[in-house]
Scaffold this active site. Sequence first.
Site, short mmCIF file in Angstrom:
data_model
loop_
_atom_site.label_atom_id
_atom_site.label_comp_id
_atom_site.label_asym_id
_atom_site.label_seq_id
_atom_site.Cartn_x
_atom_site.Cartn_y
_atom_site.Cartn_z
N SER A 155 -2.73 -6.35 7.12
CA SER A 155 -1.63 -6.82 6.18
C SER A 155 -0.85 -7.93 6.86
CB SER A 155 -1.07 -5.82 5.55
OG SER A 155 -0.07 -6.23 4.79
N HIS B 117 -5.44 -9.37 4.81
CA HIS B 117 -4.94 -8.70 3.66
C HIS B 117 -3.54 -9.30 3.20
CE1 HIS B 117 -4.59 -5.34 0.55
NE2 HIS B 117 -3.21 -5.41 0.83
N ASP C 189 -0.33 -9.57 0.67
CA ASP C 189 0.64 -8.63 -0.36
C ASP C 189 1.57 -9.49 -1.22
OD1 ASP C 189 -0.42 -5.99 -0.02
OD2 ASP C 189 0.55 -6.01 2.01
N MET D 98 4.05 -9.57 -4.02
CA MET D 98 5.05 -8.76 -4.83
C MET D 98 5.96 -9.56 -5.59
SD MET D 98 5.85 -5.68 -1.92
CE MET D 98 4.67 -5.21 -0.78
N HIS E 235 -3.81 -9.00 -2.66
CA HIS E 235 -3.40 -7.62 -3.47
C HIS E 235 -2.05 -8.10 -4.27
CE1 HIS E 235 -1.79 -3.20 -2.85
NE2 HIS E 235 -1.88 -3.51 -4.24
N MET F 65 0.69 -7.05 -6.63
CA MET F 65 1.65 -6.05 -7.14
C MET F 65 2.49 -6.69 -7.92
SD MET F 65 1.94 -4.24 -3.46
CE MET F 65 1.22 -5.59 -2.45
N MET G 56 -4.16 3.37 -3.33
CA MET G 56 -2.78 3.12 -2.78
C MET G 56 -2.54 4.46 -1.99
SD MET G 56 -1.67 0.00 -2.78
CE MET G 56 -0.38 0.51 -1.81
N GLY H 29 5.09 -1.52 -2.37
CA GLY H 29 6.33 -1.87 -2.45
C GLY H 29 6.76 -2.41 -0.85
N PHE H 30 6.53 -1.75 0.04
CA PHE H 30 7.02 -1.90 1.37
C PHE H 30 6.00 -1.36 2.34
CE2 PHE H 30 10.61 -1.05 -1.45
CZ PHE H 30 11.35 -2.12 -0.97
N GLY H 31 5.81 -2.04 3.61
CA GLY H 31 5.08 -1.70 4.71
C GLY H 31 5.70 -0.39 5.48
N GLY H 32 5.03 0.24 6.27
CA GLY H 32 5.57 0.93 7.15
C GLY H 32 6.09 2.39 6.57
N ASP I 32 -4.79 1.59 1.07
CA ASP I 32 -3.80 0.75 1.66
C ASP I 32 -2.39 1.62 1.77
OD1 ASP I 32 -1.83 -1.25 2.00
OD2 ASP I 32 -2.38 -2.37 0.12
N GLY I 33 -1.86 1.59 2.97
CA GLY I 33 -0.62 2.17 3.18
C GLY I 33 -0.78 3.35 4.10
N GLY I 34 0.23 3.39 5.13
CA GLY I 34 0.26 4.37 6.02
C GLY I 34 -0.97 4.54 6.96
N GLY J 62 -0.96 -2.47 8.29
CA GLY J 62 0.05 -3.51 8.51
C GLY J 62 0.92 -3.02 9.77
#
Length: 213
Positions: free
Chosen positions: A9, A34, A36, A38, A67, A69, A139, A144-147, A174-176, A196
């Site tokens: 990402s 990827h 994102d 938003m 993606h 959002m 998800m 909404g946010f990376g990390g 996707d995510g974490g 990401g």
Amino acid sequence: MSKIIVAPSILSSDFANLESEIKKLEQNGADWVHIDVMDGHFVPNITIGAPVVKAIRRVTKLPLDVHLMIDNPEKYIKDFALAGADYITFHYEAAKDNAEEIINLIKSYNIKAGISIKPKTSTIEIKKYLNLVDLVLVMTVEPGFGGQKFMTDCAKKIKEIKDCAPQSLIIEADGGINNQTAQYCKELGVNALVAGNYIYSQTNMKEAVASLR
Ligand code: DX5
Ligand code: ZN
């Protein structure tokens, strides 16, 4: 087991140097890019729009995994399709009764269609679309946010989808995602992994990408 698609990402990349950031992904073995998108409504953050996707399209041949959002995704499919997206994934929560029309709209541009679900949405709600889409994006954090921290319970949806999906369906998480959570997702049957923070925080990007496969 087939090869895992690694989709870094660019949300975690240096936006002031996007071209070199994309080249770096190519050189280090990424399969997809990827992106994102938003809108500050569907999620609290605002990020990238179609003009930036168009600019990215000029500098890479890697598939662009967009993606969305955003609320009212149907209003923006055309822009992202013409900008050069290869995959467009929208959120079921932003579409609801419109989901089938949105899938058909994406496909009308000869682009692969994906549907995504947030952590609180059950897989039962999207079951009827599994034969219509090319990809399901699960998800594993609140969008909404990376990390953010990986939500183990959400990943269980990967298996639920796998158990009733056509073989050709791409299941993406996707995510974490890091080398450990990737392992867990693979055990559950994932085909594609978005990452990401993990990829951009490692000193050796090639090893980071490879560690997810
Ligand atoms: C979150 C985005 C993700 C995010 C992943 O809303 O959809 O693609 O950038 O970031 P990490 O890997 O940092 O959790
Ligand atoms: Zn994403």
